[in-house]
Design an enzyme around this catalytic site. Structure first.
Site, PDB file in Angstrom:
ATOM      1  N   GLY A   1       0.818  -1.219   0.000  1.00 37.72           N
ATOM      2  CA  GLY A   1       0.000   0.000   0.000  1.00 37.72           C
ATOM      3  C   GLY A   1       0.845   1.258   0.000  1.00 37.72           C
ATOM      4  N   CYS A   2       1.912   1.244   0.774  1.00 35.60           N
ATOM      5  CA  CYS A   2       2.774   2.427   0.865  1.00 35.60           C
ATOM      6  C   CYS A   2       3.536   2.660  -0.434  1.00 35.60           C
ATOM      7  CB  CYS A   2       3.733   2.289   2.043  1.00 35.60           C
ATOM      8  SG  CYS A   2       2.875   2.211   3.634  1.00 35.60           S
TER       9      CYS A   2
END
Length: 155
Positions: free
Chosen positions: A44-45
């Site tokens: 996600g990051c």
């Protein structure tokens, strides 16, 4: 404690990926997208960082600087930037001081375990250093576009 909009953004000084000490107040006179994320190199990051990378020039045309903050150390930030060609600063908040000032250091639950960590959040700070918009518990999909649209329409 919830950060309110239209207040002066809490200032901080953190070490950046390039080894410089960087303060939020260094960017007075520019708009700032200040985004907090949990950890370098995670799915996600990485998606969020690459979305900001891909729209970086558009933010720049709107006199807007992007700053990413996570608890990762500078060395990990350097590797993250090199691997994905990120054109903006990542700041190391290893003591979670900025995260606490922005109230994004939260109790999290995952697979039945509780731990403290970053709640993915983004703050738009105007040229006078005031928070004008915030997103908490950010869902990565479409978020960068929403931030860019907000700046286009409001700043």
């Amino acid at each position: 404690m919830e950060i309110k909009t239209d207040i002066q953004a809490p200032d901080f000084t953190l070490e950046a990926n390039d080894g410089r000490k960087v303060s939020l107040s260094d960017f007075t006179g520019k708009n700032v997208v200040l985004y907090f994320y949990p950890k370098d190199m995670t799915p996600g990051c990485t998606t969020e960082a690459c979305d900001f990378r891909d729209r970086h020039d558009e933010f720049g045309k709107l006199d807007t600087v992007i700053l990413g903050i996570s608890p990762d150390p500078v060395g990990r930030h350097e590797k993250f930037i090199e691997k994905y060609g990120l054109p903006f600063l990542l700041l190391a908040d290893e003591k979670n001081e900025a995260a606490k000032a922005y109230d994004v250091w939260k109790l999290k639950k995952n697979f039945g375990k509780e731990y403290m960590g970053i709640e993915r959040s983004t703050f738009i700070i105007n040229k006078e250093g005031k928070i004008v918009k915030e997103w908490r518990k950010v869902k990565v999909q479409g978020h960068v576009d929403n931030a860019l649209q907000y700046i286009k329409e409001n700043l």
